[in-house]
Motif scaffolding. Structure first.
Motif, PDB file in Angstrom:
ATOM      1  N   GLU A 129       0.837  -1.204   0.000  1.00  0.00           N
ATOM      2  CA  GLU A 129       0.000   0.000   0.000  1.00  0.00           C
ATOM      3  C   GLU A 129       0.873   1.256   0.000  1.00  0.00           C
ATOM      4  O   GLU A 129       1.952   1.267   0.578  1.00  0.00           O
ATOM      5  CB  GLU A 129      -0.867   0.052   1.263  1.00  0.00           C
ATOM      6  CG  GLU A 129      -1.889  -1.037   1.385  1.00  0.00           C
ATOM      7  CD  GLU A 129      -2.649  -0.935   2.698  1.00  0.00           C
ATOM      8  OE1 GLU A 129      -2.888   0.198   3.179  1.00  0.00           O
ATOM      9  OE2 GLU A 129      -2.990  -1.995   3.246  1.00  0.00           O
ATOM     10  N   ALA A 130       0.360   2.292  -0.622  1.00  0.00           N
ATOM     11  CA  ALA A 130       1.024   3.592  -0.544  1.00  0.00           C
ATOM     12  C   ALA A 130       0.748   4.153   0.845  1.00  0.00           C
ATOM     13  O   ALA A 130      -0.365   4.061   1.346  1.00  0.00           O
ATOM     14  CB  ALA A 130       0.477   4.527  -1.602  1.00  0.00           C
ATOM     15  N   ALA A 131       1.762   4.691   1.460  1.00  0.00           N
ATOM     16  CA  ALA A 131       1.618   5.260   2.795  1.00  0.00           C
ATOM     17  C   ALA A 131       2.346   6.595   2.831  1.00  0.00           C
ATOM     18  O   ALA A 131       3.347   6.781   2.138  1.00  0.00           O
ATOM     19  CB  ALA A 131       2.209   4.313   3.832  1.00  0.00           C
ATOM     20  N   PRO A 132       1.852   7.522   3.635  1.00  0.00           N
ATOM     21  CA  PRO A 132       2.554   8.799   3.737  1.00  0.00           C
ATOM     22  C   PRO A 132       3.912   8.588   4.398  1.00  0.00           C
ATOM     23  O   PRO A 132       4.091   7.655   5.183  1.00  0.00           O
ATOM     24  CB  PRO A 132       1.628   9.641   4.630  1.00  0.00           C
ATOM     25  CG  PRO A 132       0.810   8.660   5.386  1.00  0.00           C
ATOM     26  CD  PRO A 132       0.692   7.444   4.521  1.00  0.00           C
ATOM     27  N   PRO A 133       4.860   9.450   4.103  1.00  0.00           N
ATOM     28  CA  PRO A 133       6.162   9.336   4.780  1.00  0.00           C
ATOM     29  C   PRO A 133       6.013   9.663   6.262  1.00  0.00           C
ATOM     30  O   PRO A 133       5.133  10.435   6.665  1.00  0.00           O
ATOM     31  CB  PRO A 133       7.032  10.367   4.070  1.00  0.00           C
ATOM     32  CG  PRO A 133       6.129  11.223   3.270  1.00  0.00           C
ATOM     33  CD  PRO A 133       4.811  10.528   3.121  1.00  0.00           C
ATOM     34  N   LEU A 134       6.873   9.076   7.072  1.00  0.00           N
ATOM     35  CA  LEU A 134       6.843   9.298   8.513  1.00  0.00           C
ATOM     36  C   LEU A 134       6.905  10.781   8.850  1.00  0.00           C
ATOM     37  O   LEU A 134       6.190  11.253   9.733  1.00  0.00           O
ATOM     38  CB  LEU A 134       7.999   8.548   9.188  1.00  0.00           C
ATOM     39  CG  LEU A 134       8.118   8.760  10.699  1.00  0.00           C
ATOM     40  CD1 LEU A 134       6.872   8.283  11.439  1.00  0.00           C
ATOM     41  CD2 LEU A 134       9.367   8.073  11.216  1.00  0.00           C
ATOM     42  N   GLU A 135       7.726  11.529   8.137  1.00  0.00           N
ATOM     43  CA  GLU A 135       7.854  12.965   8.422  1.00  0.00           C
ATOM     44  C   GLU A 135       6.506  13.683   8.298  1.00  0.00           C
ATOM     45  O   GLU A 135       6.184  14.552   9.098  1.00  0.00           O
ATOM     46  CB  GLU A 135       8.873  13.603   7.486  1.00  0.00           C
ATOM     47  CG  GLU A 135       9.134  15.059   7.812  1.00  0.00           C
ATOM     48  CD  GLU A 135      10.233  15.641   6.966  1.00  0.00           C
ATOM     49  OE1 GLU A 135       9.901  16.331   5.979  1.00  0.00           O
ATOM     50  OE2 GLU A 135      11.403  15.390   7.291  1.00  0.00           O
ATOM     51  N   ARG A 136       5.705  13.299   7.307  1.00  0.00           N
ATOM     52  CA  ARG A 136       4.383  13.915   7.144  1.00  0.00           C
ATOM     53  C   ARG A 136       3.474  13.548   8.315  1.00  0.00           C
ATOM     54  O   ARG A 136       2.710  14.369   8.801  1.00  0.00           O
ATOM     55  CB  ARG A 136       3.752  13.501   5.816  1.00  0.00           C
ATOM     56  CG  ARG A 136       2.429  14.241   5.580  1.00  0.00           C
ATOM     57  CD  ARG A 136       1.839  13.982   4.219  1.00  0.00           C
ATOM     58  NE  ARG A 136       2.664  14.619   3.214  1.00  0.00           N
ATOM     59  CZ  ARG A 136       2.917  14.096   2.025  1.00  0.00           C
ATOM     60  NH1 ARG A 136       2.398  12.943   1.676  1.00  0.00           N
ATOM     61  NH2 ARG A 136       3.669  14.729   1.156  1.00  0.00           N
TER      62      ARG A 136
END
Length: 182
Positions: A129-136
């Motif tokens: 799955e596409a996931a947002p980056p941790l920083e976001r």
């Protein structure tokens, strides 16, 4: 001794508040000599920071297999952890400059909080799955939660935490949806 002292600290924070905890009171409650507590921790701030370090991830939720649900559960759990009696005091002690002048406390705290959210992000990546980056996630979920709890902003509740995750996961021009489409 450490477990008894930690238990005493948590009990006292719940009973009288972190600002009224003293090393003699902790020692009395734990059944140890105050000099032992002073020798090991030195200050109440260092003692609170050590307790915070040990308590951080008690009861953290396990991934369910749905990224948004998992992020919501971790956000709600993080809010509850920070909002419990003494939560802000433990956080402040952990990152206080007088506890650790080289700021290792800040780095360790950030790493622990990051690890909470990294678990569902990594699980989603493992499922393709596409996931947002941790920083976001840190910018859009964690930072607002900590800011609002530390400054006692009204309306910082479970619904607010879930709304932050919903906004994070909402597809937009620069954010892919669950299938990786923009």
């Amino acid at each position: 001794m450490r477990a008894a002292v930690h238990r005493a600290v948590v009990e006292l924070v719940h009973e009288v508040g972190a600002d009224r905890v003293t090393i003699p009171a902790v020692a009395r409650r734990a059944g140890v000599n105050p000099s032992s507590v002073y020798r090991r921790w030195g200050t109440v701030s260092a003692l609170l920071a050590d307790v915070a370090d040990r308590r951080q991830d008690e009861g953290a939720p396990e991934p369910s297999g749905d990224l948004r649900e998992d992020l919501e559960r971790v956000a709600v759990w993080t809010l509850a952890d920070l909002s419990r009696p003494g939560g802000v005091a433990f956080f402040r002690a952990e990152v206080a400059p007088d506890v650790d002048e080289r700021r290792a406390g800040l780095r360790a705290c950030l790493e622990r909080v990051s690890a909470r959210f990294r678990v569902p992000l990594d699980a989603a990546a493992g499922r393709g799955e596409a996931a947002p980056p941790l920083e976001r996630v840190l910018d859009r979920v964690v930072a607002p939660l900590y800011f609002r709890v530390v400054f006692s902003v009204p309306g910082t509740d479970e619904r607010y935490a879930r709304d932050l995750v919903a906004e994070l996961c909402a597809p937009g021009p620069d954010v892919p949806d669950a299938r990786g489409r923009r």
